[in-house]
Design a protein around this motif. Structure first.
Motif, PDB file in Angstrom:
ATOM      1  N   LEU A  33       0.770  -1.345   0.140  1.00 16.22           N
ATOM      2  CA  LEU A  33      -0.051   0.108   0.086  1.00 16.22           C
ATOM      3  C   LEU A  33       0.944   1.246  -0.040  1.00 16.22           C
ATOM      4  O   LEU A  33       1.804   1.312   0.744  1.00 16.22           O
ATOM      5  CB  LEU A  33      -0.768  -0.017   1.175  1.00 16.22           C
ATOM      6  CG  LEU A  33      -1.691   1.300   1.455  1.00 16.22           C
ATOM      7  CD1 LEU A  33      -2.850   1.333   0.534  1.00 16.22           C
ATOM      8  CD2 LEU A  33      -1.855   1.600   3.010  1.00 16.22           C
ATOM      9  N   TYR A  64      -4.667   6.587  -1.735  1.00 13.18           N
ATOM     10  CA  TYR A  64      -4.020   5.587  -1.399  1.00 13.18           C
ATOM     11  C   TYR A  64      -3.939   4.565  -2.500  1.00 13.18           C
ATOM     12  O   TYR A  64      -4.994   4.420  -3.355  1.00 13.18           O
ATOM     13  CB  TYR A  64      -4.886   4.605  -0.271  1.00 13.18           C
ATOM     14  CG  TYR A  64      -5.005   5.699   0.903  1.00 13.18           C
ATOM     15  CD1 TYR A  64      -4.037   5.926   1.824  1.00 13.18           C
ATOM     16  CD2 TYR A  64      -6.237   6.348   1.174  1.00 13.18           C
ATOM     17  CE1 TYR A  64      -4.140   6.310   2.948  1.00 13.18           C
ATOM     18  CE2 TYR A  64      -6.436   7.174   2.383  1.00 13.18           C
ATOM     19  CZ  TYR A  64      -5.506   7.162   3.282  1.00 13.18           C
ATOM     20  OH  TYR A  64      -5.635   8.089   4.450  1.00 13.18           O
ATOM     21  N   VAL A  66      -3.045   0.689  -4.066  1.00 12.29           N
ATOM     22  CA  VAL A  66      -2.797  -0.780  -3.539  1.00 12.29           C
ATOM     23  C   VAL A  66      -2.212  -1.287  -4.619  1.00 12.29           C
ATOM     24  O   VAL A  66      -2.722  -1.431  -5.786  1.00 12.29           O
ATOM     25  CB  VAL A  66      -4.214  -1.482  -3.331  1.00 12.29           C
ATOM     26  CG1 VAL A  66      -3.965  -3.009  -2.866  1.00 12.29           C
ATOM     27  CG2 VAL A  66      -4.895  -0.720  -2.120  1.00 12.29           C
TER      28      VAL A  66
END
Ligand SMILES: [Zn+2]
Length: 271
Positions: A33, A64, A66
């Protein structure tokens, strides 16, 4: 002696038995992440988002990213990259938006092009979350059906019909392994959602979107009156608390400025 042998045998058997939690973790395809800087908001009046606060205020803007074996997923896109070139920032109804680094440049530092992003998961349609939507026309949108169909009174509809989309109706397990799950949290907008991410070392994280704007709001279980549906927003806070408890998770509040110094930003990452 016989009792001891039986006890020992039972212990050995329990060691050999598969542990469901760990087995599930091993199958998870989530790898990393990254935390991305997505701008800053200066508020004329802090109480417009944090009831009870006084004087001017500030909100951080955080996105964010991922990395999953099945592809990259970006959560929210922040303020528009063009603001980086505006010395005085861009005026918004509640204050001024500024930015000192583009989202595109942060992806480039990781060796990524916007077309590498398979999924674009959005908490909701407000401008400080979809500012760079146009950078990702090939990515598949992951939004709640109720959000997709809603036309916000300010700014209008953000989604283009030609963009691929998965319209979730409630919680949605993106990769089918439980590692990245959309959590339906309506109220701030009709189809607002949070994101639950289960990392192998860091553990479970719940990304707030605007279901919670500040830690003060979370701590005192309150929401701004500007939210579209206040009772529904409060019910969503309860849902988030339950999800956090179930997963022994941490709540990460994207607009909470005090979280900024606590986070490792890209190119550093969490595992
Ligand atoms: Zn919002």
């Amino acid at each position: 002696m016989k009792k001891l042998c039986l006890l020992l045998a039972a212990c050995l058997m329990s060691l050999a038995a598969p542990q469901p939690g760990l087995a599930q973790q091993n199958k998870s395809g989530i790898e990393r992440l990254y935390v991305l800087y997505c701008g800053d908001i200066a508020l004329n009046d802090a109480s417009s988002f944090t009831p009870g606060a006084s004087g001017p205020g500030a909100l951080s803007v955080t996105c964010y990213l991922v990395k999953h074996a099945q592809g990259w997923l970006l959560w929210d896109t922040g303020l528009p990259d063009a603001i980086v070139n505006m010395p005085d920032g861009q005026k918004s109804p509640a204050g001024v938006w500024t930015s000192r680094k583009t989202l595109a440049s942060q992806l480039a530092e990781l060796g990524l092009k916007s077309s590498d992003i398979r999924y674009l998961a959005l908490s909701h349609q407000h401008g400080d979350h979809v500012g760079n939507l146009d950078l990702f026309p090939q990515s598949t949108l992951l939004v709640q059906k109720a959000e997709y169909e809603w036309v916000p009174p300010v700014g209008g509809r953000r989604f283009k019909p030609e963009q691929p989309v998965i319209k979730a109706e409630g919680d949605y397990d993106v990769f089918g392994d439980g590692s990245v799950v959309l959590i339906s949290t309506p109220g701030h907008t009709p189809g607002h959602q949070c994101l639950l991410v289960r990392l192998p070392k860091t553990g479970a994280l719940l990304f707030s979107g605007d279901a919670v704007h500040t830690k003060a709001n979370w701590d005192s279980h309150r929401v701004p009156q500007r939210n579209l549906n206040v009772p529904q927003s409060l019910a969503s806070l309860d849902r988030m608390a339950a999800v956090l408890k179930e997963n022994n998770g941490q709540l990460w509040i994207a607009h909470e400025p005090s979280e900024v110094p606590q986070r490792k930003y890209a190119p550093d990452y969490y595992e």
